[in-house]
Design an enzyme around this catalytic site. Structure first.
Site, short mmCIF file in Angstrom:
data_model
loop_
_atom_site.label_atom_id
_atom_site.label_comp_id
_atom_site.label_asym_id
_atom_site.label_seq_id
_atom_site.Cartn_x
_atom_site.Cartn_y
_atom_site.Cartn_z
CB ILE A 34 15.71 14.20 -28.93
CG1 ILE A 34 14.47 14.54 -28.75
CG2 ILE A 34 16.58 15.38 -29.07
CD1 ILE A 34 14.26 15.49 -27.52
CB VAL A 71 22.63 14.79 -33.03
CG1 VAL A 71 22.08 13.33 -32.94
CG2 VAL A 71 23.08 14.85 -34.52
CD GLU A 72 22.86 13.96 -27.34
OE1 GLU A 72 21.75 13.68 -26.93
OE2 GLU A 72 23.68 13.03 -27.10
CB SER A 73 18.22 18.92 -27.76
OG SER A 73 18.87 20.19 -28.26
CE1 TYR A 200 24.21 11.24 -30.12
CE2 TYR A 200 26.53 11.02 -30.07
CZ TYR A 200 25.60 11.72 -29.96
OH TYR A 200 25.51 12.99 -29.14
#
Length: 211
Positions: A34, A71-73, A200
């Site tokens: 994201i 990385v995720e948010s 990822y």
């Protein structure tokens, strides 16, 4: 520490409650990776009190937690993906959240309110990392390889990772242990069935090295 932890969490949620609902949710095209709006992105220093506490409690690398958050948010605690992964560590209540609750002897799954609370989100996400490392990934000897395996498993599942090597878990672990971390990394780039898995792994690894 516990009082400070709760007070910071409460103050943060109070601030978020005053924002318009449309601004509270950052949609993403794909579940990981994201990119939150610049106004929402906060540095990992904002969450260090929570990542430090969770890392200490669960025996998980704090830098790995921070890299996954990045990385995720992008540091946005209100981020919600199209697959309904929520918060800083992009946790799906019905999968990772439910698994953590079961491991903790609880019924059900965390609420969206829980997952938007930075403290709870980080605690649940870190507990999930601990579960991955102590169950499906247990037996991987090299700590760097374990970190790589954890990153891929966090995004695409430990089962999918191990089946990339063998349908038999013990054989898969043995094959992984026969590789250097660099060989494992390249194997994931070439062989993992999920096309987003290598990217990822690359993104979280870069964030980890920069932390």
């Amino acid at each position: 520490m516990k009082i400070k932890y709760l007070v910071l969490s409460a103050l943060f949620l109070a601030g978020c409650a005053s924002e318009p609902p449309r601004q509270q949710i950052a949609q993403q095209k794909y579940t990981p990776l994201i990119e939150a709006p610049p106004s929402k992105v906060l540095t990992n220093d904002n969450w260090s009190i929570f990542t430090e506490d969770a890392a200490s409690h669960y025996g998980v690398d704090q830098r790995l937690i921070s890299a996954i958050i990045s990385v995720e948010s992008g540091g946005n605690p209100n981020a919600v993906s199209r697959s309904d992964a929520v918060g800083l560590m992009q946790i799906k209540a019905s999968t990772a959240g439910r698994e953590v609750y079961r491991a903790q002897g609880k019924h059900g799954e965390p609420s969206r309110r829980d997952l938007k609370d930075p403290a709870r989100n980080i605690e649940i996400g870190t507990a999930y990392i601990r579960i991955l490392q102590k169950t499906m990934l247990s037996g991987i000897h090299n700590p760097v390889t374990m970190r790589y395996a954890t990153i891929v498993s966090y995004s695409n599942g430990a089962g999918a990772l191990l089946r990339t090597f063998s349908s038999d878990r013990e054989r898969a672990i043995a094959m992984i242990n026969d590789m250097t971390p660099q060989q494992f990394y390249r194997y994931i780039e070439r062989k993992h069935p999920a096309s987003q898995a290598p990217r990822y792994l690359w993104k979280v690894t870069n964030a980890y090295q920069d932390s």
